[in-house]
Design an enzyme around this catalytic site. Sequence first.
Site, PDB file in Angstrom:
ATOM      1  N   LYS A 163     -67.398 -72.984  46.045  1.00  0.00           N
ATOM      2  CA  LYS A 163     -68.755 -73.389  46.442  1.00  0.00           C
ATOM      3  C   LYS A 163     -69.027 -74.710  45.715  1.00  0.00           C
ATOM      4  CE  LYS A 163     -72.720 -72.322  48.513  1.00  0.00           C
ATOM      5  NZ  LYS A 163     -72.868 -72.151  49.964  1.00  0.00           N
TER       6      LYS A 163
ATOM      7  N   TYR B 243     -68.030 -63.754  34.596  1.00  0.00           N
ATOM      8  CA  TYR B 243     -67.669 -62.519  33.894  1.00  0.00           C
ATOM      9  C   TYR B 243     -67.445 -62.756  32.406  1.00  0.00           C
ATOM     10  CZ  TYR B 243     -67.089 -60.329  38.420  1.00  0.00           C
ATOM     11  OH  TYR B 243     -67.318 -59.828  39.676  1.00  0.00           O
TER      12      TYR B 243
ATOM     13  N   ASP C   2     -68.988 -68.928  51.596  1.00  0.00           N
ATOM     14  CA  ASP C   2     -69.813 -68.256  52.615  1.00  0.00           C
ATOM     15  C   ASP C   2     -69.171 -68.345  53.993  1.00  0.00           C
ATOM     16  OD1 ASP C   2     -70.324 -70.935  52.153  1.00  0.00           O
ATOM     17  OD2 ASP C   2     -72.489 -70.826  52.423  1.00  0.00           O
TER      18      ASP C   2
ATOM     19  N   ASP D 245     -63.905 -60.947  43.512  1.00  0.00           N
ATOM     20  CA  ASP D 245     -64.403 -59.573  43.486  1.00  0.00           C
ATOM     21  C   ASP D 245     -65.086 -59.240  44.810  1.00  0.00           C
ATOM     22  OD1 ASP D 245     -65.202 -57.110  42.617  1.00  0.00           O
ATOM     23  OD2 ASP D 245     -66.688 -57.822  41.179  1.00  0.00           O
TER      24      ASP D 245
END
Length: 340
Positions: free
Chosen positions: A175, A128, A208, A232
């Site tokens: 991740k 962002y 995930d 988010d």
Amino acid sequence: MTNKKLHRVVLIPGDGIGPEVTSAAQKVIEATGVSIKWDVVDAGAGALEKHGDTLPEDTLDRIKEIKIALKGPLTTPIGGGYRSVNVILRKTLDLYANVRPVRSALGISIHHNPIDLVIFRENTEDLYSGLEQDIAPGVAQSLKIITEKASKRIAEAAFQWARKNNRKTIHAVHKANIMKKSDGLFLDSVRQIAKKYPEIEHKEIIVDNCAMQLVMRPHLFDVLVLGNLYGDIISDLVAGLVGGLGVVPGANYGDEVAVFESVHGSAPDIAGKGIANPMATILSATMMLNYLKEEKASARIKAAIVLFLSEKKHLTPDLGGNSTTDEMVDGIIRKIMLLR
Ligand code: ATP
């Protein structure tokens, strides 16, 4: 009884359903007897039309002065157009901790066991940062920025809150198997903070797998700490477990300023129809009341909502009913009056 202090709060009605849901929250607060002087200011698409600026100087100045705001959603154009005003606001005011409590309210959760988890989303960096460019025809680049400072700050906020509220486990979501540098730094920063809180179990989970586990076994989770993008996405996922975007509140905290707003966006598809679910914004307002030390009024609104939902009457269409925003607000206010 509430204390009779007159509070001052900045109100940003926002775009789309924003004016409908923020005015609902104002009415509900008024019903508790808490006195607030609202400084109403503009931001977002409405401000662009009115003042030629999505975030007028006066809006920022007023929030910096009063230090607390209740905010409706602001429309962010997809693809082109202006930069997200939400992102600019969070960055400019250094509102680094986005806190989103996700609880199943009676009867509207898709799970039988109650869900009660809290998301701590880092709010100032990651993908962002707005650092994007076309580097060749057909090739675009967005930079993911992760710093030790911001990662430690959000971790500290999560662990501190967990300690104060007697929560047992924090999952750091990442991740780092793929983004070894950026997510690796995030994980390492959280680990360092976790050492100061030995009574809280610190776990790590790949984003995930986290998404799948949240759908199948949400009760495994207590507090989650995440970077901006994962925060988010996962916020909307867990909103779906407890009744949808219409019911999940949020707060953006910095060291000096706090801005309270629901997780949902401006929902242009239903704006102006009078059917938006105001509950997320009303619950964001209860977080604001706690911040203002009006804990009794906050607890009274939450109890009224539980009572209201248990009757399964006067629900807006997103919750399976056919009532309007106003009918829902009136129903909640009637319960507030009963809980006097
Ligand atoms: P943003 O990009 O601003 O985060 P979003 O992608 O989360 O927005 P929303 O504007 O929140 O999108 O809307 C997603 C869907 O959820 C829409 O169909 C919208 O009508 C619905 N929705 C969002 N908020 C509410 C609400 N308060 N009441 C009823 N439906 C809602």
